[in-house]
Enzyme design. Structure first.
Site, PDB file in Angstrom:
ATOM      1  CB  THR A   1      52.450  68.629   5.825  1.00 15.27           C
ATOM      2  OG1 THR A   1      51.945  67.522   4.756  1.00 15.27           O
ATOM      3  CG2 THR A   1      54.097  68.411   6.324  1.00 15.27           C
ATOM      4  CD  GLU A   2      47.816  65.527   5.493  1.00 17.32           C
ATOM      5  OE1 GLU A   2      46.846  65.324   4.807  1.00 17.32           O
ATOM      6  OE2 GLU A   2      47.929  66.624   6.203  1.00 17.32           O
ATOM      7  CG  ASN A   3      54.260  64.529   4.390  1.00 16.09           C
ATOM      8  OD1 ASN A   3      53.481  65.572   4.826  1.00 16.09           O
ATOM      9  ND2 ASN A   3      55.033  64.688   3.301  1.00 16.09           N
TER      10      ASN A   3
END
Length: 213
Positions: free
Chosen positions: A50-52
């Site tokens: 997940t890009e966070n």
């Protein structure tokens, strides 16, 4: 096509996409139908990103939810054994550096060359682009999941997108409740499979974009 509920349609698409994933690989799941793909993955060598800032995303029981542990869509997630945390800039460096093997994204429209629009609807206030532009440029493979038509029955597979496009890169495959398409090397849509209950006549009637069979 047999009448199905919205949820049944979403799960059918998610289950079909999951069959394309063969580990070891890292996979980024977008918001909506893509998040359901995790329910159909049985290969422990597929690691969800997940890009966070988390590699090793997994589901979480309601009693174990940590409000500080969410994916990019703000949904609660768990952490698999061996998961790694990193900051957002490092996460996007992974994406832009080509270290994410596949991205599974939703789309509002796809044109007949596999270019998508998935981040803005003129006149409407929606969440925005998120990591979609970066994922389209950096992920090795991009798979699109969406319903074949809009709520009003109009096609989503168009000759040309009318919404702002997300990237000029063509995606690799498109999955709907009616059909599976791949984008060929010369940027044409090729029908590779009809989904259960669908007919070629129905696909032709609900698809504006040109495609080869």
């Amino acid at each position: 096509m047999t009448t199905m509920t919205k949820q049944e349609i979403q799960h059918m698409i998610a289950e079909r996409v999951a069959k394309e994933l063969k580990g070891p690989m890292s996979v980024n799941l977008g918001i909506g139908i893509p998040t359901l793909v995790a329910e159909y993955m049985e290969d422990d060598s597929i690691h969800l990103h997940t890009e966070n800032g988390l590699l090793g995303v997994t589901d979480v029981e309601e009693e174990d939810i940590d409000p500080n542990l969410v994916n990019a869509g703000k949904l609660p997630v768990g952490e698999a054994v061996g998961a790694a945390y990193f900051n957002s800039s490092e996460s996007f460096a992974m994406i832009r550096g080509g270290h994410v093997d596949a991205a599974i994204l939703g789309a509002l429209q796809v044109d007949e060359h596999g270019v998508i629009a998935n981040w803005a609807v003129p006149g409407k206030n929606i969440m925005g682009v998120g990591g979609a532009m970066d994922l389209l440029v950096g992920a090795k493979k991009v798979y699109i999941t969406m319903t074949h038509t809009s709520k009003d029955g109009s096609p989503k597979l168009l000759k040309e997108c009318t919404y702002p496009i997300t990237s000029t890169r063509s995606v690799d495959m498109i999955f709907t409740e009616l059909a599976v398409f791949e984008v060929t090397e010369d940027k044409q849509l090729r029908l590779v499979e009809l989904m259960p209950g669908a007919t070629i006549e129905e696909v032709r009637g609900k698809t504006e974009a040109a495609f080869i069979e």
